[in-house]
Design an enzyme around this catalytic site. Structure first.
Site, PDB file in Angstrom:
ATOM      1  N   GLU A 146      -5.484  -8.218  -0.898  1.00 51.06           N
ATOM      2  CA  GLU A 146      -6.157  -7.964   0.375  1.00 51.06           C
ATOM      3  C   GLU A 146      -7.619  -7.655   0.105  1.00 51.06           C
ATOM      4  OE1 GLU A 146      -4.618  -5.217   3.254  1.00 51.06           O
ATOM      5  OE2 GLU A 146      -2.534  -5.675   2.737  1.00 51.06           O
ATOM      6  N   GLU A 155       0.833  -1.207   0.000  1.00 51.28           N
ATOM      7  CA  GLU A 155       0.000   0.000   0.000  1.00 51.28           C
ATOM      8  C   GLU A 155       0.870   1.260   0.000  1.00 51.28           C
ATOM      9  OE1 GLU A 155      -4.095  -1.595   2.089  1.00 51.28           O
ATOM     10  OE2 GLU A 155      -2.592  -0.694   3.393  1.00 51.28           O
TER      11      GLU A 155
END
Length: 487
Positions: free
Chosen positions: A385, A192
């Site tokens: 995710e 991320e």
């Protein structure tokens, strides 16, 4: 619901965890302190501003450094994956995982980040983990940096804003890629990566009260991460041409609050700024909107002459991303209520249900994201995710009936299948998390994601015994049928 085969035969089904949320053993076998070890557990939480719960200051770091135990700092003890990895991987094997996404704790390999030599005990631990995965024919997907920066690099160098950190990261990446070149094929450089802008300490080791301009420091840190990612990608291909290197984005699609041109434009800009990160790592250059944004926000990146060429010549093989929720963009946020979300709050979407933690549930958003990614980049995609944080109850007979989690995954996998039917190339899907772990944002245990229940409470009390939830058996069936049976 059963359906004809949609997912390709080589589709990588699995689950994901992060070292800092699972391993524990924060001071075992030579490991150094990381940024995650500085984040305490807050009993009182404001779920409309989750990033505040991850925020640290110079004062809180000083206090954390004084604490020599794990008490009050849940990520220091995790779920003890460090000592229980064989038990956990056996359960992943029972689920018939094709892939397991995990991160390597940088401070377990180089305790201070700038050490002359790596910590052999840390290297051996991951050797053992990869060997155990191989027993069950589970492919590892390894994230090199997942919120686990060595604290020495924060304290002595100022985090990623310091260009010197690039060489330390290169050395770490080269060390582990050489060590595991025959055990790991799939690598992600930064988890991320846009978190460096959203929550600078977590993503980039930037301590806000030490900076005159946090936004400037954050974007400088981000640029250094882009360069580091490109250099590591180049090195990876030299070490093993069979490696596949991906980038990783927290994808939060923005919808306009209304059909007004102002709101539509705001949503477009917000989406462009989110995709800036993948633009750089896929196309090898900053998108046109970046120049205007930097000028209007007085952001002046310091770049070396060679950076442009590094970025252009060393782009990624695939795009991975997390997807949990969608957001609303508007030029008049004061008109609307606010809910929580992943890392930051957003305007409420009246069309979506909201979890206890303020996450707006939007399965169709996953399909939209997949289609937009593929239309833009034409690269393979990997959903690494996607999951539901919820409170689970252990019944008197020991069962955990988490139908709400099954419903969540069913709806999102259905939309994933629809995207594949639309022509999107998807490599795999790893649920977050494979097993209950410490929450990244709230550092609590009661916000559970896994198919496997871990007996531990928010204060770290419990047996740490593992139990299969109802969703465990459901997901096993999904994998066995290659996504054809979602009933």
């Amino acid at each position: 619901m059963s359906q004809k085969q949609v997912f390709p035969d080589n589709f990588l089904w699995g689950g994901a965890i992060a070292a800092n949320q699972a391993e524990g053993a924060f001071d075992a076998d030579g490991k150094g302190l990381s940024t995650a070890d500085m984040v305490p557990y807050h009993k009182k939480k404001d779920y409309t501003n989750l990033s505040a719960l991850m925020h640290v200051t110079s004062e809180s770091i000083t206090e954390a450094m004084k604490v020599k135990t794990a008490e009050g700092y849940p990520k220091r003890y995790g779920i003890d994956f460090y000592h229980r990895y064989k038990e956990d991987i056996a359960l992943f094997g029972e689920l018939e995982f094709k892939v397991f996404r995990l991160s390597m704790n940088w401070s377990r390999i180089f305790p201070n980040g700038d050490d002359a030599e790596p910590n052999e005990a840390g290297l051996q631990f991951y050797d053992n983990v990869f060997d155990e995965l191989r027993k069950y024919n589970i492919e590892p997907l390894v994230t090199l940096s997942h919120y686990e920066m060595p604290m020495t690099l924060v304290l002595n160098y100022g985090g990623w804003k310091n260009r010197k950190v690039i060489s330390f990261f290169e050395k770490y990446a080269e060390t582990v890629m050489n060590r595991y070149k025959d055990k790991v094929k799939y690598w992600l450089t930064f988890n991320e990566i846009n978190t460096t802008i959203i929550e600078p300490f977590t993503g980039g080791g930037i301590v806000g009260d030490r900076e005159e301009n946090v936004q400037q420091a954050s974007y400088q840190a981000l640029h250094h991460q882009f360069v580091a990612s490109a250099l590591v990608t180049r090195k990876a291909r030299e070490i093993n041409p069979e490696f596949r290197i991906g980038c990783m984005l927290a994808r939060m699609i923005h919808y306009p609050a209304t059909s007004s041109p102002e709101d539509v434009l705001q949503a477009q800009v917000d989406n462009q700024l989110n995709l800036l990160h993948t633009d750089v790592q896929v196309w090898g250059s900053y998108p046109p909107i970046a120049k205007r944004y930097f000028e209007e926000n007085n952001i002046q990146l310091v770049q070396e002459p060679e950076d442009e060429q590094f970025l252009l010549e060393n782009t990624v093989d695939f795009i991975s991303f997390s997807y949990y929720t969608s957001l609303i963009s508007t030029t008049t946020p004061e008109k609307y209520g606010v809910t929580g979300g992943n890392l930051y709050s957003t305007v409420k979407n009246p069309n979506l249900k909201v979890t206890e933690w303020g996450w707006q549930l939007d399965p169709i958003g996953l399909r939209i994201v997949l289609k937009e990614f593929y239309d833009r980049y034409k690269l393979p995609l990997f959903v690494v995710e996607n999951g539901l944080g919820a409170r689970d109850k252990v019944e008197e007979d020991g069962s955990i009936i988490d139908d709400y989690r099954i419903d969540y995954f069913r709806q999102h996998i259905e939309q994933l299948a629809e995207a594949i039917k639309d022509g999107v190339e998807v490599m795999g899907y790893t649920s977050w998390g494979a097993i209950d772990i410490i929450s990244a944002s709230t550092s609590e245990m009661s916000k559970r994601y896994g198919f496997i229940y871990v007996d531990q409470d928010d204060e770290g009390h419990g047996t740490l015994n593992r139990y299969k939830k109802k969703s465990f058996h459901w997901y096993k069936k999904v994998i066995a049928s290659n996504g054809a049976d979602l009933s």
